[in-house]
Each structure stands twice: as structure tokens, then as C-alpha cells.
Design an enzyme around this catalytic site. Structure first.
Site, short mmCIF file in Angstrom:
data_model
loop_
_atom_site.label_atom_id
_atom_site.label_comp_id
_atom_site.label_asym_id
_atom_site.label_seq_id
_atom_site.Cartn_x
_atom_site.Cartn_y
_atom_site.Cartn_z
CB CYS A 196 1.67 -0.05 -8.87
SG CYS A 196 2.07 -1.76 -8.63
NE ARG A 235 1.49 -10.17 -12.07
CZ ARG A 235 1.73 -10.08 -10.77
NH1 ARG A 235 2.27 -11.09 -10.11
NH2 ARG A 235 1.43 -8.97 -10.11
CD GLN A 241 -2.15 -8.15 -7.79
OE1 GLN A 241 -1.58 -8.08 -6.72
NE2 GLN A 241 -1.73 -7.53 -8.88
CG ASP A 256 -3.17 -4.08 -5.91
OD1 ASP A 256 -2.43 -4.20 -4.92
OD2 ASP A 256 -2.78 -3.60 -6.98
CG HIS A 267 -1.34 0.88 -4.80
ND1 HIS A 267 -2.18 0.20 -5.64
CD2 HIS A 267 -0.10 0.33 -4.96
CE1 HIS A 267 -1.50 -0.72 -6.30
NE2 HIS A 267 -0.23 -0.66 -5.91
CE LYS A 299 7.98 -9.50 -2.14
NZ LYS A 299 7.17 -10.19 -3.15
CG HIS A 305 2.89 -1.19 -3.78
ND1 HIS A 305 2.64 -1.08 -5.13
CD2 HIS A 305 3.83 -0.26 -3.49
CE1 HIS A 305 3.41 -0.12 -5.64
NE2 HIS A 305 4.15 0.38 -4.66
#
Length: 595
Positions: free
Chosen positions: A287, A316, A334, A336, A338, A422, A468
Site C-alpha cells: 500500500c 512477513r 500478492q 495486489d 489499489h 473489508k 485495497h
């Protein structure tokens, strides 16, 4: 089933609580067995769980083996046969602390100190064993009918990595032997589907402690599947107006202080690295990088929505006990994105994200899932960004959008991201507990933190809203899910090797090579098995180990006729013209047919 409460009241157990009480009692019986076998054992927490029970215990320098676990289970059965009465009693704080101190239960003493407002504590006793507990429990140990010790692992005291590592011993307990046997069959199925086992057999990925725990490496077969998934989802996104970017795997600590991750997520991040007076960290999510990409130039309301996507490498620091192949690692990628939108675009963009999620699920034949609106816990000021007005607005907005879209969902408190509510889409796999595969998060927080703006139609600067979203979640976890759902039998378009050519003998090797070449020219992933092995062995290896969709068994008859004998994974065989077979496979690949 009779149970006894901490005040000594005996009653019939409500049906919905039976498994919890059985498993809680089993934890106490296991602790008593451990104490008999290891008198110096010091116990921490021992709760019932959704799937069984465990007890965390300090065994000093003792390392348990499988034989030791079997001995503990045997001692448990002995305690059950003794049919010990389980009796509660309550003590005022001073007496409770003395009891635990006298019994050298230092973890219990520390736990009592954490409960500073309590003036008394309840205990349950069976034979010589006493445990601090609020109950309820079975009334006699003989009522525990069916149980099994399953495994051991490490666990930090109070789940804090700065504390001592304890031994966690897990088990299961059920109402009857029949239920236990049904569970054991389910475990056999789970082992057969385990993506780590299948991944090793098929040569998909590997791990090595010299590289690092939780850091999987994809082998050629696995990376082929990985790339196909990447190409698939990127094409879906491009068709919907996404622009793909590439950002670095590290960022400054200041970047994550600005986003709030440093305060809310630091325990899940790798330690900071110091370089030239600047602190950097491996990124746990993308992000902040995407916020900076948006901030790189000014924007008008006419340019929104802006959809930024990335197959992003993230890191992580997961505890070693939670690591599981490519389903849960310390490095993952990911899917991912945005989306930077105006408030008026929230509904249409959330709807588009949901459409994409459910389209992908149809493509892969995923039907067993449920939608969850994940909300914050208002009482948890540490986990969540502290802005009640923002949270109330964001939660109401997402709830309203999902309701208007006609999406059925349940609500769960305390499952939101730290910056906003979410939608989680949780899949129910063939074996094991459900988990989140896809997510769409509504964020009013980070755009403000990064001072993101756009010029609205009235000429004023406004702050965009960010969605997201992750459709495949991480490619790694999605791949693990597919492996376990299909037992490694990927649809043709996704299979690492789509066709394997099996010459019956060296006499047909030349024809087999020409068939292989023609398949390769058509863009089919093909392998020729030229080993000097019997054809039965080759078929078993291709079908049971490599799990290829199609095998071409080529003998003298096929070579003479110029056709192919096609064997599928079900063992069914058909003779076809080679061109017809190539067209069939190419159609399956183009249409992404799934079976």
C-alpha cells in the site's frame, strides 16, 4: 452428558457445548499424564480449541519424541480408567497464590498477577492433579471416551517472542470412537491432499533451512504454474482498466511510520536494516508504495478511478509454528491492487471488484465460499487506527454497498485491517478449516496520511478513497489451494506438463520424437519419456506422480498408422488422429476448461 461448574453445580451439558467441555477436560487429563511422567513440568495455558485442545508446558531441556507422545497418550488412558472424580473449589487470592507457588507453578502465579482485579480463583482437581481453571468439566475422567495426541510444536509464553519457548502438545477429543475414526479418515485425506507432499512429488517447489524457513523456491514445474496464474489474472485486470507497476521489496521505516504500519504491524515485519544513516525494512505489503505512485503527479476527478496493480513480493515475519509450505510463508507474492476513487465511485468499483472475484471463482470451479464483512473492535485502540468518525463512516459505507449489490454476508468484529473495514471471501477447502482467499478493503485513512488529493469538478482539492483488493490473494496461497483441491491434477491449461509422450519401445522412439516436436510447435507443454522402462511403469509415473492430463502411448500400430493412442488421467484410452488431438488440447488451453 453431566458436567460440573466451578461453583460445584452439576447439570446436563448443552449439546452445543459438549465438544468444548470434552476437549477442555482432555487438556486437564493430558496435563495430569504429563506431570506423572515429567514431575518437573510447569504448565502455562491449556485451552480447548475449535478443532481439539492443547497444553503449553515448560519441560526444561527435555525434547519429546513420537514415542514420548505415545507414552503420554497411554498414561491418559490409564487416568481415564481410574475414573477420577473431577471436583472444583474456589480460593481467595492469597491462598490461591500460595497453592500455585507451593506446587511450583510459576506460569500460573504470573497469570494470576496479570488478573489484578480478581479477588478469588477457581480450581479443578482430579486425583493428585490440580489446575487453575474456570471450567466447566466432565464430572469423572471415565466420561472422556475418545481422544488422541496429535503433535507437538513450539509456542512462546503469552505468544510473545521475547518470552521463553514452551512445548505445545496438541490433541483431539470427540463424543465417541466413531467420531474419532471419522476424523482420522479425514486426516488421511488431508495428508493425501497436502500441497507440500504433492509439491515435492511433482517437483513444484522446495524449501531448505540453509536458505531459510518459510522461504519457498519454485522449481521449473511450479514456476510454470505460477506464471500461468500471473498471466491469467493480469489479463483479467488489464481488460478492466488496471495499470500494472513494479515497486521495490524494501522501504524506509519512515514510509511505514507515515502509513501507520510501523505502529500497528511492526511485530509481523522483519527487523530494520541500517544503511548510510537510514533505516529500511522488507515490505510486508504494498500500500505505501502505491500511495507514493499516486502522489507522484497531480490528478483530476476526470482521471479517477485509477487502478494500480502489482504481483508484488512481500515479506512477513511469521512464527515458525505457523509456516506451511507455500500456503503460509515468510515470502509470498500478492495479487495486489489499489483503486483510487471518488466517494461517488465507491459502489461501482466495489461492484466491479466483486464481479471479478466471482468470475475468477467460476473459471476455477470454486463454489464453496462465504462472504464476511470484517469490522474493527471499537475497544481495541492498539490494533486499529483511532478515529471513530472515520470507522463509522467507512463501515456504514461498505455495509450499504454490499447490501445494495445483493451480496449475502455475515459480520465479524475484530477482523478488519487496521486502517479500514473489508469484505473477505472465505473458501472452504476440501479438507481443513476455511480461510480468506480474496479481499476488498475500504480505506479513508491512508489517503489522508499520505496527503493524497485530486481536483474536483468545482476546482477544490479533495482526498480520494482507496480500495485495497486482492483477487487470488497471494499467488502462492492460491496455488496451494488449487493443489489440494485437485490433488495436483491441474486443468490442462495450468498443468506443468500437458502431454507426456510414452513410446512403447525404442522401435517407436523416432515416431514419438516427431509427435513430441509437433506438439511443441503447437505451443503445448510436452515431455518425451525416452527412458528404457516398461510401458506400464511409464504410465504409472505419468499418471500418479506427474499427474499429466494426457499420455500418448505410441506402439508399432500407432507409428504405422500415423495416429496416437490417447490415455487420460481417468485411465480411458482413445485412438485419434494427431492433428485432432492437438486441436482438442489447444481448445482446452484457450478456453481454460476445468474438470
Amino acid at each position: 452428558m453431566k458436567i460440573i461448574y466451578k461453583d460445584g453445580v452439576v447439570a446436563e451439558c448443552p449439546q452445543e457445548e459438549e465438544l468444548h467441555v470434552l476437549r477442555h477436560t482432555a487438556a486437564h487429563v493430558m496435563a495430569q499424564a504429563i506431570k506423572r511422567l515429567y514431575p518437573e513440568a510447569d504448565f502455562a495455558f491449556g485451552p480447548a480449541t475449535e478443532n481439539g485442545f492443547y497444553y503449553d508446558v515448560d519441560l526444561g531441556d527435555t525434547k519429546l519424541t513420537d514415542d514420548d507422545l505415545a507414552a503420554i497418550e497411554k498414561e491418559m488412558r490409564k487416568i481415564v480408567k481410574e475414573n477420577l472424580a473431577i471436583k472444583p473449589f474456589i480460593l481467595p487470592r492469597a491462598e490461591a497464590e500460595k497453592l500455585m507457588a507451593d506446587r511450583k507453578e510459576k506460569y500460573k502465579v504470573e497469570h494470576m498477577a496479570d488478573l489484578a482485579d480478581e479477588t478469588e480463583f477457581s480450581f479443578f482437581q482430579q486425583g493428585e492433579y490440580v489446575d487453575m481453571c474456570i471450567g466447566p468439566h466432565l464430572t469423572y475422567t471415565k466420561a472422556l471416551k475418545a481422544f488422541k495426541i496429535t503433535q507437538q510444536s513450539g509456542a512462546y509464553w503469552k505468544n510473545d517472542k521475547d518470552n521463553k519457548m514452551l512445548t505445545r502438545i496438541n490433541g483431539v477429543a470427540f463424543r465417541s470412537q466413531e467420531e474419532l475414526e471419522a476424523w482420522e479418515k479425514q486426516q488421511e485425506e488431508a495428508r493425501a491432499r497436502d500441497h507440500r507432499k504433492i509439491g515435492k512429488e511433482m517437483g513444484l517447489f522446495m524449501t531448505d533451512d540453509l536458505v531459510g524457513r518459510g522461504l519457498p523456491m519454485f522449481l521449473p514445474n511450479g514456476y510454470t504454474v505460477w506464471q500461468e496464474l500471473e498471466n491469467y489474472i493480469k489479463a483479467k485486470e488489464r481488460a478492466r482498466g488496471y495499470q500494472h507497476v513494479m515497486t521495490p521489496c524494501v522501504g524506509t521505516v519512515n514510509l511505514y511510520k507515515t502509513s501507520g504500519h510501523w505502529d500497528h504491524y511492526r511485530e509481523n515485519m522483519f527487523p530494520a536494516m541500517e544503511m548510510e544513516g537510514e533505516s529500511y525494512v522488507l515490505r510486508p505489503m504494498n500500500c505505501p508504495h502505491h500511495m507514493m505512485i499516486y502522489a507522484n503527479r497531480p490528478h483530476s476527478y476526470r482521471q479517477l478511478p485509477i487502478r494500480i496493480g502489482e504481483i508484488a513480493h512481500d515479506f512477513r515475519y511469521e512464527s515458525s509454528g505457523t509456516l506451511k509450505g507455500i500456503e503460509r510463508g515468510r515470502h509470498f507474492c500478492q495479487n495486489d491492487a489499489h483503486l483510487f476513487v471518488t466517494p461517488d465511485q465507491i459502489k461501482s468499483e466495489v461492484a466491479a471488484v466483486c464481479d471479478l472475484i466471482f468470475e475468477v471463482y467460476r473459471d476455477f470451479g470454486i463454489t464453496d465460499y462465504r462472504c464476511v464483512l470484517s469490522l474493527r473492535d471499537p475497544a481495541d485502540k492498539k490494533k486499529y487506527h483511532d478515529d471513530d468518525a472515520m470507522w463509522n463512516h467507512a463501515e456504514a459505507a461498505l455495509r450499504e454497498v454490499l447490501t445494495e449489490l445483493g451480496i449475502e454476508f455475515t459480520e465479524e468484529i475484530g477482523e478488519a485491517a487496521f486502517y479500514g473495514p473489508k469484505l473477505d471471501v472465505n473458501v472452504r477447502p476440501a479438507v481443513g478449516a476455511e480461510y480468506t482467499l480474496s479481499t476488498c478493503q475500504l480505506d479513508f485513512c491512508l489517503p489522508a496520511k499520505f496527503h493524497l488529493t485530486y481536483v474536483d469538478s468545482d476546482g477544490t482539492e479533495k482526498t480520494p478513497v482507496v480500495l485495497h483488493r486482492a483477487i487470488l490473494g497471494s499467488i502462492d496461497r492460491f496455488m496451494a489451494y488449487l493443489i489440494e483441491e485437485t490433488k495436483g491434477r491441474f486443468p490442462t491449461w495450468l498443468a506443468p506438463t500437458q502431454v507426456k509422450v510414452l513410446p512403447v519401445s525404442e522401435k517407436t522412439l523416432e515416431y514419438a520424437q516427431s509427435v513430441t516436436d509437433k506438439l511443441a510447435e503447437a505451443g503445448i507443454r510436452v515431455a518425451l519419456d525416452s527412458d528404457n522402462e516398461k510401458i506400464g511403469y511409464k504410465i504409472r509415473a505419468a499418471q500418479q506422480v506427474d499427474r499429466v492430463p494426457y499420455m500418448l502411448v505410441l506402439g508399432a500400430k500407432e507409428a504405422e498408422a500415423g495416429n496416437v493412442s490417447v490415455r487420460d488421467r481417468k485411465g480411458e484410452t482413445t485412438t485419434m488422429e494427431l492433428d485432432a488431438f492437438i486441436q482438442k488440447v489447444c481448445d482446452e488451453i484457450a478456453n481454460r476448461t476445468h474438470d
